[in-house]
Design a protein around this motif. Structure first.
Motif, PDB file in Angstrom:
ATOM      1  N   ARG A 166       0.824  -1.217   0.000  1.00  0.00           N
ATOM      2  CA  ARG A 166       0.000   0.000   0.000  1.00  0.00           C
ATOM      3  C   ARG A 166       0.854   1.261   0.000  1.00  0.00           C
ATOM      4  NH1 ARG A 166      -3.332  -2.952   3.552  1.00  0.00           N
ATOM      5  NH2 ARG A 166      -2.332  -1.995   5.370  1.00  0.00           N
ATOM      6  N   ILE A 167       1.951   1.230   0.730  1.00  0.00           N
ATOM      7  CA  ILE A 167       2.849   2.385   0.753  1.00  0.00           C
ATOM      8  C   ILE A 167       3.414   2.639  -0.643  1.00  0.00           C
ATOM      9  CG2 ILE A 167       5.060   3.255   1.626  1.00  0.00           C
ATOM     10  CD1 ILE A 167       4.417   1.628   4.215  1.00  0.00           C
ATOM     11  N   GLY A 168       3.875   1.568  -1.290  1.00  0.00           N
ATOM     12  CA  GLY A 168       4.408   1.707  -2.640  1.00  0.00           C
ATOM     13  C   GLY A 168       3.351   2.163  -3.623  1.00  0.00           C
ATOM     14  N   ALA A 169       2.155   1.589  -3.528  1.00  0.00           N
ATOM     15  CA  ALA A 169       1.078   1.943  -4.452  1.00  0.00           C
ATOM     16  C   ALA A 169       0.640   3.392  -4.273  1.00  0.00           C
ATOM     17  CB  ALA A 169      -0.113   1.003  -4.259  1.00  0.00           C
ATOM     18  N   GLY A 181       2.489   5.903  -3.155  1.00  0.00           N
ATOM     19  CA  GLY A 181       3.527   6.748  -3.730  1.00  0.00           C
ATOM     20  C   GLY A 181       3.483   6.733  -5.244  1.00  0.00           C
ATOM     21  N   ARG A 182       3.250   5.565  -5.803  1.00  0.00           N
ATOM     22  CA  ARG A 182       3.169   5.438  -7.261  1.00  0.00           C
ATOM     23  C   ARG A 182       2.019   6.280  -7.823  1.00  0.00           C
ATOM     24  NH1 ARG A 182       4.599   1.289 -11.155  1.00  0.00           N
ATOM     25  NH2 ARG A 182       3.011   1.039 -12.762  1.00  0.00           N
ATOM     26  N   ARG A 183       0.882   6.306  -7.127  1.00  0.00           N
ATOM     27  CA  ARG A 183      -0.245   7.129  -7.591  1.00  0.00           C
ATOM     28  C   ARG A 183       0.110   8.614  -7.581  1.00  0.00           C
ATOM     29  NH1 ARG A 183      -3.305   3.252  -4.692  1.00  0.00           N
ATOM     30  NH2 ARG A 183      -3.306   4.569  -2.826  1.00  0.00           N
ATOM     31  N   ARG A 184       0.795   9.054  -6.531  1.00  0.00           N
ATOM     32  CA  ARG A 184       1.170  10.469  -6.466  1.00  0.00           C
ATOM     33  C   ARG A 184       2.179  10.825  -7.549  1.00  0.00           C
ATOM     34  NH1 ARG A 184       0.899   9.125  -0.925  1.00  0.00           N
ATOM     35  NH2 ARG A 184       3.166   8.844  -0.820  1.00  0.00           N
ATOM     36  N   ILE A 185       3.127   9.927  -7.787  1.00  0.00           N
ATOM     37  CA  ILE A 185       4.118  10.169  -8.833  1.00  0.00           C
ATOM     38  C   ILE A 185       3.436  10.183 -10.202  1.00  0.00           C
ATOM     39  CG2 ILE A 185       6.125   9.172 -10.010  1.00  0.00           C
ATOM     40  CD1 ILE A 185       6.960   8.116  -7.177  1.00  0.00           C
ATOM     41  N   PHE A 186       2.502   9.246 -10.408  1.00  0.00           N
ATOM     42  CA  PHE A 186       1.766   9.216 -11.669  1.00  0.00           C
ATOM     43  C   PHE A 186       1.015  10.529 -11.886  1.00  0.00           C
ATOM     44  CE2 PHE A 186      -2.306   8.572 -13.838  1.00  0.00           C
ATOM     45  CZ  PHE A 186      -1.845   8.193 -15.089  1.00  0.00           C
ATOM     46  N   SER A 187       0.411  11.054 -10.830  1.00  0.00           N
ATOM     47  CA  SER A 187      -0.333  12.304 -10.953  1.00  0.00           C
ATOM     48  C   SER A 187       0.562  13.442 -11.434  1.00  0.00           C
ATOM     49  CB  SER A 187      -0.956  12.655  -9.598  1.00  0.00           C
ATOM     50  OG  SER A 187      -1.655  13.879  -9.675  1.00  0.00           O
ATOM     51  N   ARG A 188       1.781  13.513 -10.920  1.00  0.00           N
ATOM     52  CA  ARG A 188       2.715  14.557 -11.352  1.00  0.00           C
ATOM     53  C   ARG A 188       3.130  14.347 -12.808  1.00  0.00           C
ATOM     54  NH1 ARG A 188       3.646  13.325  -6.027  1.00  0.00           N
ATOM     55  NH2 ARG A 188       3.886  15.057  -4.575  1.00  0.00           N
ATOM     56  N   TYR A 189       3.381  13.078 -13.167  1.00  0.00           N
ATOM     57  CA  TYR A 189       3.760  12.745 -14.539  1.00  0.00           C
ATOM     58  C   TYR A 189       2.627  13.093 -15.497  1.00  0.00           C
ATOM     59  CZ  TYR A 189       4.874   9.624 -18.477  1.00  0.00           C
ATOM     60  OH  TYR A 189       5.129   9.097 -19.721  1.00  0.00           O
TER      61      TYR A 189
END
Length: 218
Positions: free
Chosen positions: A132-135, A137-145
């Motif tokens: 869940r922690i990784g997922a 973070g991945r969602r937040r990074i995806f949002s910036r991308y």
């Protein structure tokens, strides 16, 4: 800047002395993960490496899993920070510049502390909480991308543009995670710089092929 003093996975210290102890614990725990991996990681080992009583560790973390979660939460924040820094200026020469900046930021972060990241993203440390922690973070990074890439896809139908963002993001990040987890032998000997460059260009080729196809149909 570390996240440990505000992390939801840490019993937060209130005094300067307690904050200093927390810093010693985290430093020792990360070094153990680098040198001994998950197999050599325990609360007793962390206590010995930090020169603190094991009870001090438990006053800040409920157990080994919570300590690992706090470290993964922090290193995930490091990836987010690196991506933010590379994408923040928004002065991209072109779509290629954007894609390669993103891939480079992510790969450079993993390369900067590879043994620690490998330990935290390995199958051995996998759990629903760690995932869940990784997922998250991945969602937040995806949002910036996504926010940075969509302006380059103006004129593309909304559904198609969203798909292009998702697929190009996956091309890069799936390769990074596979290398971090050592789950794909084809990537093990590839340097992080080469991985970022090659899979960044693969994502770019996918985007350009779609843009060219759309342009021809138009």
């Amino acid at each position: 800047m570390s996240t440990f003093e505000t992390s939801p996975h840490v019993l937060r210290p209130q005094q300067q002395r307690s904050r200093a102890a927390l810093a010693k614990i985290v430093t020792a725990a990360e070094q153990l993960l680098r040198t001994k991996g998950v197999d050599g990681f325990s609360m007793a080992e962390v206590a010995e490496a930090s020169a603190l009583p094991v009870g001090n560790i438990y006053r800040r973390f409920r157990g080994k899993e919570e300590l690992l979660q706090a470290i993964k939460y922090d290193v995930t924040a490091r990836i987010e920070s690196a991506v933010d820094e590379r994408l923040a200026l928004r002065q991209f020469r072109d779509i290629s510049d954007l894609i390669l900046r993103f891939a480079g930021a992510t790969c450079d972060t993993f390369a900067g502390d590879e043994t620690l990241y490998r330990a935290l993203f390995s199958v051995q440390t996998g759990s629903s909480a760690m995932d869940r922690i990784g997922a998250s973070g991945r969602r937040r990074i995806f949002s910036r991308y996504r926010e940075a890439l969509l302006p380059f896809l103006e004129g593309v139908a909304k559904d198609k543009a969203e798909l292009m963002v998702r697929v190009s993001f996956h091309i890069i990040t799936a390769a990074i995670l596979a290398k971090a987890r050592a789950s794909d032998e084809a990537l093990n000997d590839l340097s992080w710089t080469a991985l970022g460059d090659e899979f960044g260009r693969a994502a770019l080729a996918y985007l350009e092929a779609n843009l060219d196809s759309i342009s021809k149909r138009g």
